[in-house]
Design an enzyme around this catalytic site. Sequence first.
Site, PDB file in Angstrom:
ATOM      1  N   TYR A 440      -5.678  18.776  61.470  1.00  0.00           N
ATOM      2  CA  TYR A 440      -6.159  18.776  60.074  1.00  0.00           C
ATOM      3  C   TYR A 440      -5.045  18.838  59.043  1.00  0.00           C
ATOM      4  O   TYR A 440      -3.895  19.012  59.381  1.00  0.00           O
ATOM      5  CB  TYR A 440      -7.265  19.801  59.845  1.00  0.00           C
ATOM      6  N   GLU A 441      -5.418  18.573  57.804  1.00  0.00           N
ATOM      7  CA  GLU A 441      -4.450  18.418  56.692  1.00  0.00           C
ATOM      8  C   GLU A 441      -3.448  17.302  56.972  1.00  0.00           C
ATOM      9  O   GLU A 441      -2.289  17.373  56.570  1.00  0.00           O
ATOM     10  CB  GLU A 441      -3.699  19.742  56.416  1.00  0.00           C
ATOM     11  N   GLY A 442      -3.920  16.255  57.630  1.00  0.00           N
ATOM     12  CA  GLY A 442      -3.048  15.138  57.970  1.00  0.00           C
ATOM     13  C   GLY A 442      -2.521  15.306  59.379  1.00  0.00           C
ATOM     14  O   GLY A 442      -1.681  16.175  59.623  1.00  0.00           O
TER      15      GLY A 442
END
Lengths: 596, 596
Positions: A440-442
């Site tokens: 997550y978050e890229g």
Amino acid sequence: MPVYNAPLRDMKFVMQEVLDIGSLQKYEKFAEADMDTLEAILEQSAKFSSEVLAPLNAVGDHEGCTRHADGSVTTPKGFKEAYKQVVENGMMGLSEPEEFGGMGMPSIWSTATGEMQSAANMAFAMYPGLTNGAAKAIKIGGSPEQKATYLPKMTTGEWTGTMNLTEPHCGTDLGLLKTKAVPQADGSYKLTGQKIFISAGEHDMSDNIIHLVLARIEGAPEGVKGISLFIVPKFKLDESGNSGERNPVSCGAIEEKMGIHGNATCVMNFDDAEGYLIGEENKGLRVMFVMMNEARMGVGMQGLAQSDVAYQNAVDYANDRLQGRSLTGPKNEAGPADPIIVHPDVRRMLMETKAFNEGSRALIYWATLLEDLETVHEDEKFREKCDDYLGLLTPVIKGYITDKAMATTIDCQQIFGGHGFIEEWGMSQFVRDTRIALIYEGANGIQALDLVGRKLARNGGRALMTLNNEIDAFVADNSGNEKTAEFMDGLKTAKNKLTEATMWLMQNGMTNPDNAGAGSVDYMHMMGLTSLAYMWAKMAVTAQAAIDAGSNDDFYSNKIITGRYFVLRMLPMLDAHLAKIKTGAEPVMALEAAAF
Amino acid sequence: MPVYNAPLRDMKFVMQEVLDIGSLQKYEKFAEADMDTLEAILEQSAKFSSEVLAPLNAVGDHEGCTRHADGSVTTPKGFKEAYKQVVENGMMGLSEPEEFGGMGMPSIWSTATGEMQSAANMAFAMYPGLTNGAAKAIKIGGSPEQKATYLPKMTTGEWTGTMNLTEPHCGTDLGLLKTKAVPQADGSYKLTGQKIFISAGEHDMSDNIIHLVLARIEGAPEGVKGISLFIVPKFKLDESGNSGERNPVSCGAIEEKMGIHGNATCVMNFDDAEGYLIGEENKGLRVMFVMMNEARMGVGMQGLAQSDVAYQNAVDYANDRLQGRSLTGPKNEAGPADPIIVHPDVRRMLMETKAFNEGSRALIYWATLLEDLETVHEDEKFREKCDDYLGLLTPVIKGYITDKAMATTIDCQQIFGGHGFIEEWGMSQFVRDTRIALIYEGANGIQALDLVGRKLARNGGRALMTLNNEIDAFVADNSGNEKTAEFMDGLKTAKNKLTEATMWLMQNGMTNPDNAGAGSVDYMHMMGLTSLAYMWAKMAVTAQAAIDAGSNDDFYSNKIITGRYFVLRMLPMLDAHLAKIKTGAEPVMALEAAAF
């Protein structure tokens, strides 16, 4: 039952001795940030993490969150009460501005308390963490009125926050998003669409939930140029600014996940939900990305935190479990066998984790200090440097640290043998919870692409050149001391290999961008190793100075022993990464897609 | 819902074209092992695995096994029926001796069918797998009467088998085990004690369960010299050899595990349970270790199998998921985005997994062929070589392949982004199921120690010297062909680096055994990489020969492309491992145990 004890000594060593954060006090903004207050806060946070949050970690994993027929969500037993303590003790406002009710302390302070909470209970710590993140977006992009309306209650934690980006057909590629916002006569918007993977999207811990939502205003340009950011509160506010009428935004389902079960990962449905534009139309991504950079740093910290709690429990087990005899003769002759910590391969896994954790802690704390200095430093050139370094280090902290934390939590689980696989022992949860941090978050591959494709080349490569010069100067300054010579050699070698990789990517990425893409993750790891080599060299210098000044605290000599492991045993990976990078895109891209 | 399609083309390439297993037919034992029969069996097994076992994989993960108040255990819905098909179609007897009702086909045949079953449903495949393993122990050490009594029904699978080794206080260190066996007047024994982590310890799929149990006969010597092996059937046999009276061996609990939920991992309580000695008193470990070597090979195969099924699903997702655009310009202009397989880092993860899988398949199949040849080859020197190689390769196949499979299943999960973390997509299960393979049948650190501490030095290092000579001869034979030159260079370099590591360990392990221990896992990985380099060189030669002979089947050119990835992108790890090994024990062991 796994335990967690905040590594206060190490945290204070990094903050006070290596980074000298006490000197922040000379700036007016941080005039009250004295070290006695810091110590008190760290102690309080450590106690809360060990005694309240850690015991709830397995509960959260086992129970998970429950969605009821009306769309409401219950968090695991004990979460609500623990969260109440967070709010009542003002823990979430530690580094938030005083004007919104925060304590205004440096970010590096809340990085340390955040590490503790995340290590003790990652799923729980996400609720306050995401709230701070959402508040950040309002702080960056919101109107004065929006700030006044939302920030005070998000600073106390009375209201929590979320980020709504992902949709079923788009995660990384936000240009594809479809959620629609229709302007209303009163200046508000009606939002319609579906968001998925929304952490803390719905729960029972706060009065209101402030959703930050990316959507496309009717008629907006296609792709990333037509995306706006909105505030969509779960409850609209009444005239006195309290939670009022229910807004039609609701949790349609909770995902069944590999880990972080204690955090409600929701499908969120927006059905003409009332929303308020943050900043300008079609400029939503700008704000979102500033916020996301901070979130990425937080995810890197989650990796460190899980690696540290896994390490602590593995050490306890390795000291307790009697099995086999040392290769060099019995170490526990009175017992039926030796504790398994005598075995070199068990040590190897523990040393690898310890050296990684302590290096990563220094790196993350240093980066957060740069954030603080960027807001107060008098010299523009210095502030520019902070921004440059943060640009470079953010993807490395997110991508390298979580990649490596995955490996170390698995190693720590391995030390438990069969018991590591049994849920009751808790090691599986550390591995499963860590897993999301790579995604997550890229996803980490995106971090690597951000580093190689964007951050390296920005301003003609100024950031890395500045950092390299700083490293050269540091090595030169410290080259006289034989006792830290291995660290300087290691750092110099790492920097040179990284430079070789950088040159190769620059030259060959020009002719074919896939050359850069194919080497990007290896490069991110090289920069992670080099950054840690720098941190270890700094720590070694500090520790050696303490020893030379007559300290006989074992902490310092152990610090150097741990750092030597890093230099001798972990830096050799640089060669493998460099060799892989230099093979370029060809072996990676040669196969036709249909042939896989 | 994840799918599995047996890679029949690749399996047949390895078996028939690279290893030429058709030539086994010249031995009387395998006179009926013709290639038409093989193809029919592979097809049948592939169909069963894809259509019956794969759809049950998620069911097993989700439901797990249930223990009832009376100690009985229910397997997940559909398992019983699927197992019935296994029994009815005689699948378990494929490579079992004809005298006990098997088909008597080469082991390599059942390795291939075993890979399929394990890929489709690892938790399920363990029930027949463990039964074959337990039968092996009886075959090796049992009396003619024991063989006649137990093997026919274990060959059909009417009865299943288990291995009972681990106790709460001892896993690796079997010398500590306490389960007690008291001799009875009739020649039988009464066993009392508790065993843990017993896979398939209790279930509802078969008439009887034949437990093989390590225990200590009253008055036996302490440590490993006093351990005997017993048969303890769940139901004692009546006069006609059928399941009769219940034996007091029962499942006390089922463990809640990270993965393989469909397999019942039991705490087994023996309360004066009737048991029958296998072989001689106090010689139980000998038999157990022969059986365990085969089991270790099977665990390595589980790693490959999970890596392969994870790979297949990741490829499908990477071709379907549209997200972002290729760095070199759109590849799917008509669509809203390109399939993510265009991105170099996605390719990198797929290529790494593919190159590892295909290399590992060749290695495991070759090792199993050596097992077959050891039983039939006319030349004693050759049979000795088979035994030598198996000694070396078994810990490598178990340890290296499962270590690496952990990394590849995680990479394949990573390709799914957020969806990879959601249980519904099935990628989490592959990772969680794989995790146990690094632990059971001897944790991977133990494999490394077995390799470095025992296998390398045996007979003055004969095994590795023979293998090195074989590699040298192979390289010399094939050095003329420019088209496979990269493979020969890679192999030669790998062998030389491995030799350097071997010399270092030999010299420095002598002065301090911890030097060998501290480098053992790195060494195991070096031998894994070198073995795969050999397999890839063999496969490249075979594929190139087919191309040179005029074949325009893409399979061959793709094989070479995949192998080049291995040589260029995976072999560079050798340098990192070698450098780590050569730092020796000092940095690993320097920290006092109390300082962790």
